[in-house]
Design an enzyme around this catalytic site. Structure first.
Site, PDB file in Angstrom:
ATOM      1  N   ASP A 252       0.834  -1.199   0.000  1.00 20.17           N
ATOM      2  CA  ASP A 252       0.000   0.000   0.000  1.00 20.17           C
ATOM      3  C   ASP A 252       0.869   1.249   0.000  1.00 20.17           C
ATOM      4  O   ASP A 252       2.046   1.192   0.322  1.00 20.17           O
ATOM      5  CB  ASP A 252      -0.821   0.051   1.299  1.00 20.17           C
ATOM      6  CG  ASP A 252      -1.987  -0.888   1.242  1.00 20.17           C
ATOM      7  OD1 ASP A 252      -2.226  -1.454   0.176  1.00 20.17           O
ATOM      8  OD2 ASP A 252      -2.647  -1.046   2.284  1.00 20.17           O
ATOM      9  N   LYS A 274      -3.255   3.129  -2.292  1.00 17.21           N
ATOM     10  CA  LYS A 274      -4.577   3.727  -2.375  1.00 17.21           C
ATOM     11  C   LYS A 274      -4.596   5.014  -1.579  1.00 17.21           C
ATOM     12  O   LYS A 274      -4.632   4.980  -0.357  1.00 17.21           O
ATOM     13  CB  LYS A 274      -5.620   2.776  -1.782  1.00 17.21           C
ATOM     14  CG  LYS A 274      -5.853   1.562  -2.635  1.00 17.21           C
ATOM     15  CD  LYS A 274      -6.977   0.748  -2.075  1.00 17.21           C
ATOM     16  CE  LYS A 274      -6.611   0.230  -0.733  1.00 17.21           C
ATOM     17  NZ  LYS A 274      -6.876  -1.125  -0.441  1.00 17.21           N
ATOM     18  N   GLY A 306      -0.096  -0.667   9.239  1.00 19.91           N
ATOM     19  CA  GLY A 306      -0.762  -0.997  10.501  1.00 19.91           C
ATOM     20  C   GLY A 306      -1.067  -2.475  10.597  1.00 19.91           C
ATOM     21  O   GLY A 306      -0.208  -3.315  10.371  1.00 19.91           O
ATOM     22  N   ASP A 307      -2.313  -2.776  10.920  1.00 18.76           N
ATOM     23  CA  ASP A 307      -2.764  -4.165  11.015  1.00 18.76           C
ATOM     24  C   ASP A 307      -3.721  -4.447   9.858  1.00 18.76           C
ATOM     25  O   ASP A 307      -4.580  -3.605   9.550  1.00 18.76           O
ATOM     26  CB  ASP A 307      -3.489  -4.372  12.351  1.00 18.76           C
ATOM     27  CG  ASP A 307      -4.005  -5.791  12.473  1.00 18.76           C
ATOM     28  OD1 ASP A 307      -3.224  -6.645  12.930  1.00 18.76           O
ATOM     29  OD2 ASP A 307      -5.156  -6.058  12.087  1.00 18.76           O
ATOM     30  N   ILE A 310      -7.533  -4.114  10.657  1.00 14.37           N
ATOM     31  CA  ILE A 310      -8.125  -2.870  11.175  1.00 14.37           C
ATOM     32  C   ILE A 310      -8.220  -1.907   9.999  1.00 14.37           C
ATOM     33  O   ILE A 310      -7.206  -1.382   9.522  1.00 14.37           O
ATOM     34  CB  ILE A 310      -7.279  -2.251  12.309  1.00 14.37           C
ATOM     35  CG1 ILE A 310      -7.105  -3.214  13.477  1.00 14.37           C
ATOM     36  CG2 ILE A 310      -7.896  -0.927  12.769  1.00 14.37           C
ATOM     37  CD1 ILE A 310      -8.249  -3.291  14.452  1.00 14.37           C
ATOM     38  N   THR A 335      -1.363  -1.535  14.939  1.00 10.78           N
ATOM     39  CA  THR A 335      -2.274  -0.628  14.249  1.00 10.78           C
ATOM     40  C   THR A 335      -1.951   0.831  14.607  1.00 10.78           C
ATOM     41  O   THR A 335      -1.346   1.106  15.660  1.00 10.78           O
ATOM     42  CB  THR A 335      -3.731  -1.001  14.580  1.00 10.78           C
ATOM     43  OG1 THR A 335      -4.580  -0.224  13.745  1.00 10.78           O
ATOM     44  CG2 THR A 335      -4.070  -0.737  16.040  1.00 10.78           C
ATOM     45  N   ALA A 336      -2.343   1.746  13.711  1.00 11.61           N
ATOM     46  CA  ALA A 336      -1.991   3.158  13.881  1.00 11.61           C
ATOM     47  C   ALA A 336      -2.375   3.688  15.265  1.00 11.61           C
ATOM     48  O   ALA A 336      -1.613   4.432  15.885  1.00 11.61           O
ATOM     49  CB  ALA A 336      -2.666   3.991  12.795  1.00 11.61           C
ATOM     50  N   MET A 388      -8.742   7.794   9.299  1.00 16.55           N
ATOM     51  CA  MET A 388      -9.196   8.398   8.046  1.00 16.55           C
ATOM     52  C   MET A 388     -10.222   9.497   8.321  1.00 16.55           C
ATOM     53  O   MET A 388     -11.213   9.628   7.614  1.00 16.55           O
ATOM     54  CB  MET A 388      -9.832   7.335   7.129  1.00 16.55           C
ATOM     55  CG  MET A 388      -8.825   6.304   6.653  1.00 16.55           C
ATOM     56  SD  MET A 388      -9.561   4.999   5.676  1.00 16.55           S
ATOM     57  CE  MET A 388     -10.157   3.888   6.920  1.00 16.55           C
ATOM     58  N   GLY A 417       2.400   9.417  12.399  1.00 16.08           N
ATOM     59  CA  GLY A 417       2.829   8.931  13.707  1.00 16.08           C
ATOM     60  C   GLY A 417       3.898   7.857  13.615  1.00 16.08           C
ATOM     61  O   GLY A 417       3.935   7.082  12.666  1.00 16.08           O
TER      62      GLY A 417
HETATM   63  N1  SAH Z   1      -4.713  -0.870   8.641  1.00 18.63           N
HETATM   64  C1  SAH Z   1      -4.246   0.405   9.097  1.00 18.63           C
HETATM   65  C2  SAH Z   1      -5.259   1.507   8.883  1.00 18.63           C
HETATM   66  C3  SAH Z   1      -5.562   1.771   7.450  1.00 18.63           C
HETATM   67  S1  SAH Z   1      -6.674   3.105   7.253  1.00 18.63           S
HETATM   68  C4  SAH Z   1      -3.866   0.310  10.576  1.00 18.63           C
HETATM   69  O1  SAH Z   1      -4.151  -0.697  11.220  1.00 18.63           O
HETATM   70  O2  SAH Z   1      -3.261   1.259  11.083  1.00 18.63           O
HETATM   71  C5  SAH Z   1      -5.576   4.447   7.009  1.00 18.63           C
HETATM   72  C6  SAH Z   1      -5.633   5.431   8.154  1.00 18.63           C
HETATM   73  O3  SAH Z   1      -4.884   4.961   9.247  1.00 18.63           O
HETATM   74  C7  SAH Z   1      -5.064   6.774   7.848  1.00 18.63           C
HETATM   75  O4  SAH Z   1      -5.975   7.591   7.167  1.00 18.63           O
HETATM   76  C8  SAH Z   1      -4.797   7.300   9.230  1.00 18.63           C
HETATM   77  O5  SAH Z   1      -5.966   7.721   9.864  1.00 18.63           O
HETATM   78  C9  SAH Z   1      -4.342   6.062   9.946  1.00 18.63           C
HETATM   79  N2  SAH Z   1      -2.887   5.935   9.942  1.00 18.63           N
HETATM   80  C10 SAH Z   1      -2.151   4.914   9.465  1.00 18.63           C
HETATM   81  N3  SAH Z   1      -0.850   5.110   9.687  1.00 18.63           N
HETATM   82  C11 SAH Z   1      -0.734   6.284  10.329  1.00 18.63           C
HETATM   83  C12 SAH Z   1       0.338   7.032  10.848  1.00 18.63           C
HETATM   84  N4  SAH Z   1       1.604   6.622  10.748  1.00 18.63           N
HETATM   85  N5  SAH Z   1       0.079   8.201  11.467  1.00 18.63           N
HETATM   86  C13 SAH Z   1      -1.184   8.638  11.594  1.00 18.63           C
HETATM   87  N6  SAH Z   1      -2.241   7.967  11.132  1.00 18.63           N
HETATM   88  C14 SAH Z   1      -2.035   6.811  10.512  1.00 18.63           C
END
Ligand code: SAH
Length: 476
Positions: A252, A274, A306-307, A310, A335-336, A388, A417
């Protein structure tokens, strides 16, 4: 090389340990594990050794050392605290040609004990040639974490099948290739995931295919891997191993270069990134891509930020693989919410402030934020994390306030983050969006709403969010 590394067979061999203290006890345990018959020679025994005596695991010769005591033994270890005794043991054993180790005296040893990583039947032995046993142990703990615990089972399976494979594939080069491919392929993951029966079946199938190359139909393997929020060090050990073994990495946009670099340099990398409003590759096409890569026999890593489960559409991708009969595994990631909260010094739960936490998306299948019922999230004892949510935040904020949320509730937004570019803006539910916009916060950004945000100023430890501290203190 100062020593010749060898593995000694002491199964049922009579071995003598001189000394009855704690150090002797440790050595006794090591050689018992290798199947030796252990005799301990000492006027007295430590409680641990007494217990072993009680369980009939050792024999005790209650005596002081004399040269005659060595007769009939295949291995000798001296663990007394008396240099004179140790010297006598070493000299006598050497003159009789019996291998001897004197604990902590490399000059008196004909062999030394390495630091061990035990994944029986696989044993890794590490030695600094007596220079620094501690360094060997440090190195051992680094390697320990790289070799999965169940790795030994793979060797067990190979051992059981060795003769069968030899008969089935008589040609040596062909056989070696079979083993190389089999032991590194998806079979390994089945074993490491504890799916031993499936692994046996998969092994039979691979052997079958290898014997009839013309009808060969290879199946690859897909690993759906969570890459964590950004900092490459937040990858799990499992994710790292699988990434390094991948032939193709389908990733991604959220996955950082630092993480992608951890894959093999010759691995193909496919970006199906995406951006929320810019779907580079529709989900259907990603699903189909994974299937077709696996059908070519590739080891595919589907790497997600992230995960995977999630807000990651991991479920949809897995459903397709399942329908198409492609073997797969899922490796969770940080996850984030978990990553950003930790790196921003905002505990998601806290005994005084929040007894629960909810993860909500600001962007559902139907569109931005408003379709969600926000009423359950106005509870002040709970932390709300919005993924998001940047674009839809004004609508979300208004809905929350309409449902009864306090406009002054502390809120924070974290951009990128856990990376070196992390920025944190703190405000209230009411003020956060304007502050974030003024600071130029962009996606990926995560919003945290709740009393726990108050702790940020106290617990900040990562990077610098000083720019925004003044805003925070006026607000909270
Ligand atoms: N599967 C991912 C989430 C995907 S949706 C997880 O588990 O983290 C994508 C959203 O995750 C972004 O729009 C944001 O809100 C958040 N996100 C992912 N990585 C991030 C980061 N390093 N810092 C802040 N927000 C993050």
């Amino acid at each position: 090389m100062k020593y010749l590394p060898v593995f000694l067979n002491v199964q049922d061999a009579p071995c003598l340990v001189i000394g009855g203290g704690d150090i002797a006890q440790r050595k006794v345990h090591s050689i018992l594990r290798a199947g030796a018959h252990v005799t301990v020679l000492s006027p007295d025994l430590s409680p641990g050794l007494q217990a072993l005596l009680h369980q009939k695991k050792i024999i005790w010769q209650k005596a002081l050392f004399t040269v005659e005591a060595l007769k009939g033994f295949k291995l000798v270890i001296s663990a007394t605290n008396q240099r004179k005794v140790n010297e006598l043991v070493a000299a006598s054993a050497m003159s009789l040609g019996i291998p001897v180790n004197v604990v902590d005296c490399p000059d008196l040893c004909s062999f030394i004990f390495p630091a061990l990583i035990d994944r029986s039947p696989i044993i890794l032995a590490i030695s600094t040639g007596g220079a620094s046993p501690i360094l060997a142990r440090v190195l051992r703990s680094r390697l320990e974490s790289l070799i999965p615990n169940r790795y030994g089972r793979l060797a067990g399976l190979a051992e059981r099948a060795r003769d069968r494979v030899k008969k089935a594939i008589p040609e040596a080069t062909h056989r070696r290739r079979f083993w190389e491919e089999t032991l590194q392929g998806g079979l390994q993951d089945l074993i490491l995931n504890g799916q031993d029966q499936q692994a046996e079946r998969e092994f039979d199938r691979l052997l079958d295919v290898a014997c009839k190359p013309s009808s060969a139909k290879t199946t690859g393997f897909v690993s759906l891997v969570g890459a964590g929020p950004g900092d490459p060090e937040l990858l799990t050990l499992k994710a790292l191993r699988i990434l390094q073994e991948a032939d193709v990495i389908v990733h991604d946009r959220l996955v950082s270069d630092g993480i992608l670099r951890l894959g093999r340099t010759d691995a193909e990398r496919i970006d199906v990134g995406k951006a929320m409003s810019r779907h580079t590759l529709p989900q259907e096409d990603i699903n189909r891509l994974l299937v077709s890569l696996a059908r070519k026999g590739q080891r595919v890593v589907r790497l997600k930020g992230g995960d995977p489960f999630i807000f990651g559409r991991g479920g949809e991708e897995i459903e397709t693989l399942m329908e198409e009969g492609i073997p797969f595994q899922i490796v969770p990631g940080i996850t984030a919410a978990i990553g950003c909260a930790a790196y921003a010094g905002i505990p998601l739960t806290h005994r005084d402030y929040a007894q629960s936490v909810s993860f909500v998306t600001g962007h559902s299948r139907e569109g931005l934020g408003c379709q969600i019922d926000w009423k359950p999230f106005v509870n002040t004892q709970q932390t709300l994390v919005i993924y998001m949510g940047l674009q839809a935040f004004p609508a979300i904020r208004d809905s929350l306030i309409r449902e009864g949320a306090d406009p002054h509730r502390p809120a924070a937004i974290i951009e990128e983050g856990t990376t070196s570019s992390q920025r944190v803006v703190v405000g209230s539910l009411e003020s956060l969006y304007e502050k974030a916009t003024a600071a130029g916060i962009k996606s990926p950004a995560l919003i945290i709403i709740g009393e726990v945000v108050r702790l940020h100023s106290k617990l900040t430890w990562f990077g610098s969010s000083k720019v925004h501290e003044s805003m925070e203190s006026t607000e909270l």
